[in-house]
Design an enzyme around this catalytic site. Sequence first.
Site, PDB file in Angstrom:
ATOM      1  N   LEU A 449       4.326-123.313  -0.323  1.00 39.84           N
ATOM      2  CA  LEU A 449       4.909-124.542   0.208  1.00 39.84           C
ATOM      3  C   LEU A 449       4.489-124.784   1.648  1.00 39.84           C
ATOM      4  CD1 LEU A 449       8.564-124.270  -1.176  1.00 39.84           C
ATOM      5  CD2 LEU A 449       6.739-125.741  -2.028  1.00 39.84           C
ATOM      6  N   GLY A 452       3.891-120.651   8.528  1.00 35.48           N
ATOM      7  CA  GLY A 452       4.436-120.815   9.869  1.00 35.48           C
ATOM      8  C   GLY A 452       4.239-119.577  10.695  1.00 35.48           C
ATOM      9  N   VAL A 457       5.840-119.493   2.973  1.00 33.49           N
ATOM     10  CA  VAL A 457       6.914-119.891   2.064  1.00 33.49           C
ATOM     11  C   VAL A 457       6.311-120.256   0.712  1.00 33.49           C
ATOM     12  CG1 VAL A 457       8.831-121.460   1.675  1.00 33.49           C
ATOM     13  CG2 VAL A 457       8.293-120.720   3.987  1.00 33.49           C
ATOM     14  N   LYS A 471      10.574-116.969   1.392  1.00 33.88           N
ATOM     15  CA  LYS A 471       9.871-116.774   2.654  1.00 33.88           C
ATOM     16  C   LYS A 471       9.359-115.340   2.738  1.00 33.88           C
ATOM     17  CE  LYS A 471      10.611-116.951   7.653  1.00 33.88           C
ATOM     18  NZ  LYS A 471      11.570-117.263   8.715  1.00 33.88           N
ATOM     19  N   ASP A 569      16.230-123.050  18.299  1.00 35.68           N
ATOM     20  CA  ASP A 569      14.928-123.646  17.978  1.00 35.68           C
ATOM     21  C   ASP A 569      15.137-124.961  17.220  1.00 35.68           C
ATOM     22  OD1 ASP A 569      12.204-123.880  17.996  1.00 35.68           O
ATOM     23  OD2 ASP A 569      11.866-122.572  16.278  1.00 35.68           O
TER      24      ASP A 569
END
Length: 782
Positions: A449, A452, A457, A471, A569
Site C-alpha cells: 500500500l 515510509g 505497509v 506495517k 507528528d
Amino acid sequence: MHRALFFLLFVYLPHLQSISPAAATTTNNVTLPGCPSKCGNVTVPYPFGIVSPSSNSSCSIDPWFDITCNTSFNPPKAFLSADKFAYTGFGSSHRVEVLDISDEYIRVKNTVASKCYNQSGGVIDDNATGLVLSHSYFTLSELNKLITIGCDEYALVSPIAGIEGKNFTSGCVTVCSNVQDVPIGSCSGMGCCSTSLPTGLTTYVAQVFTLNHHTRIWSFDKCGYVFLGEQTAFTFQGPSDFTDPNFANRVVDTVPVVLDWVIGSATCNDYKNTPDYYCQQNSVCVDFKGGNGGYRCSCQNGYQGNPYLTPGCLDIDECADPNNNPCNGTCTNLPGSFNCSCPHGYEGDGLKNGRGCMPTNSKSPALKLSLGIGFGFLSIFIGMGWMYFSQQRRKVIKLREKYFLKNGGMLLKQQLDSNEDGSVNQSTKIFTTEELKKATNNFSEDRILGRGGYGTVYKGILPNGNIVAIKKSKVMDESQIEQFINEVVILTQINHRNVVKLLGCCLESEVPLLVYECVSNGTLFDQIHRIGGAMAWLTWDHRLRIAIESAGALAYLHSAATKPIIHRDVKSANILLDDNLVTKISDFGASRLIPLDQAQVTTLVQGTLGYLDPEYFHTSQLTDKSDVYSFGVVLLELLTGKKPLCIENGKVVRNLATFFLESLKENKLFQILDPRVVREGSLEQLQAIGSLVKRCLNMNGYDRPSMKEVVMELERVRKLTKQPWVNQQGSHEGGNLIHASDQGENSDLYGDSMNPYTGSIELSSNYSSDQFRSLYPTNEPR
C-alpha cells in the site's frame, strides 16, 4: 394494544422423596416389574414410569417422573404429570405431550406463538407460548433455539415472573422488504432469526411483536411466529412458510422442545452411600453441569441395560451373535470386553477388522527376514527424519524467541504488566508469522500500500475476510525498538472513531509487524495536493468536517485518553480517509504519553518539516500545544491547497505558516486561499477560521488555544452564515481575489506523496541546521 400477559396457576409439590426400586427387573430390564414399558409409540424407561390409575404402586423413581398415558387417542399419547408441568399462553394452559425419552433428554411437543394482521394493520389473532418446569428435575436444553419467522417481527422471551427467580429478556429481529430477498435455509435475520437462551432455564414465555404492523409486506406475509424448539429439527423454507396456513401446526408436529433431565439436585459424591443414589453395578455416575445440579447414570463400555435397576448393567456377549462376531478366529467373551485368538497353526490378531488369522507357514524364512530388515531400515529412516524435523522445529522456536526479544517483546510485556489502570486493551491479538504471510501472499510486491520512513505497509486479507493494513518495519536498531513498542502501547489505549484502530501485532519475525484496520481512501495530503488540484468532492463543507473530525481526535488524545497523548507528528499525510471519507488519525510512532502530573516533557526533537512547532524545535520542550501548531498548518493546507513547504523560483524554500502570517499583516488573507474555498465559504467563516489559524500558529505555545477550544471554534465556524462573500459587491479585496488565487503554486517539496501508516521525514533530511532554523525563527515579539 397487546393483551395483558397471562397469569399462571400451578401447584407446588413436596420435595423429592426417595423411592427404592424393586429388587428385580423385567425381562427386558427397562421398567420395574409389572409396569408397562410403552405408551403408544413412546418407550418409557425407568426412572420414568407410566401412572396406572388402577394401582397405588409407583412405576417411576419419583412423582416428577410420572408419565400419564391417555388411551383415548389412537395410538395412545404420553403426557408429563398434569399437575406439575404445563404449556401456557394468554391466560390458558394445557398438558405437555411426550414424544421421546432417551438417556439424557426428553422431547416434548411444541407450541407456537403467533400474531396475524389485516391489510390495514389491525391485529386479528394474537397468541403467546410458554412452558413451566419449575421445581422439577427438568431444564430447557441447550439444543433449543428461540426461532422467529416473519418480515416485520421482533420476538421477546423471558422467564415467568415470580417463578423462575431470574431477571432477563432475550430475543431477535427479522425484517425483509421484498419477498425475493428472503433466502431459503438461512435463519440469520431476513425472514427468520434465531437466538439461544441461558442454561438452566426452567420456565419461559415468548411473544411476537411487530415493527410496522405488516402494512408494507401484508401482500406476502400476514402473520409473525415465534417458538422454542430443537434447532436441528427446523429448516426455514423461505417465503413458502409465510403463506402456509398450516405453518404453526407443522412446527408443532415436527419441531420438539428438548428438556434435560437429572436425578436429584446434588452431585454424585453427595449422593453416594445414601438411599438416593440409584446407579447400579457396571454403571458410572455423571454430574450434570447445567441447571441446579443433579446426576445421571450410564452403563460402562461393554455393558448394556438400565443402569437404575437391579442388578444394573449386563455384560454384552459380543461372541453370541455369529453375524456380528468381531473375531475372524476364536471369540472369547470377557466381562465388559472380548478376546480374539487364532487356532493352532495360524497366527495374527484374529480380528475381522485387523490382520485376522493366517497359516503360520504361509511365509518363507527368507521373506520374513527381508520384511524384518525392511521394517528395520524404515524405522531407522523414520527415526532420523523425526529427529531432523524436531531439531529444525527447535531452531525455529529459538529463532522466534530471539526475534521476540530483539523486537522488544519483553519491553511490551513490561508496558502491559505495568498498566494497572486497565487502559491497555488486553484483547489486542498477537498474530503469528504464518498468519500474516498467508494474509499478504508472503508479503508480495503487489500487496504494498505504501512505503515510509519506518517501514512498508501491505494489504492483508485475514481468514475471516477482513481487509487489514500490515506495517512491516525496517530492520531496526535499539532506539527504533522503543519507538515501535511505544506505538503499540499508545494505540492499544485509544478507542476513537477518528483514530486508526490497532488490531494486533507480531514480534516473532525478523522485523516487527503491526496490524491495523485498513483505511483505503488514501491520505488527506494526497487528496489536497494531487496533480490537477484537489479532488472534486473536497468542498468547503467537507474541508470543515475533516478539520473538525481531526481536531476532535487530537482533543481526545490530549484530554480524554486514560493518559494524555501528544501525537508529535500531526500532518495531512498522517490523516487518512476511509471509504465513507471519515477521518482517521494514524502513525503514532513518534507519540508520547504525558504523566498526569506533568504539562510537558523533554525529548529529542522529532517531526516533519513545515509542521514542526518552532518553540518545540528551539526548547525541546514537548507540550500538547506542539500538536496545535502542527494542526494549524494542516488547516492552512485545507484552506490554501498549498504544501507546508513550497519552492519558489526553483531555489527558495518558503514556509507556508510564515507566508500566511505575513499575508495577514499585509491584509492579503483572501489572496492566498484556494479559489474553491473562496467561492463556497462565507466572508464571516473565512475571517473566523483565518483568525483561528493565526492563534494556532502563535510562536508562544502558551498563547495557542487547546485542541478542545479549536474543536469548539470550528463547530462555531460551521454554523456561521454560508452566503459566499465573493458575490457581495464592494468587498475591499474582491477585485483581485480570484485572480490571485488562480495563480496557485504546484511545486512539491516531497518527491512522493506521503503514505498512510508510515513514518515521518527525519529532521536531518536534505537540510542543514541553519536552513531549518531559517524556516523556524525564534520566539520574538511580533
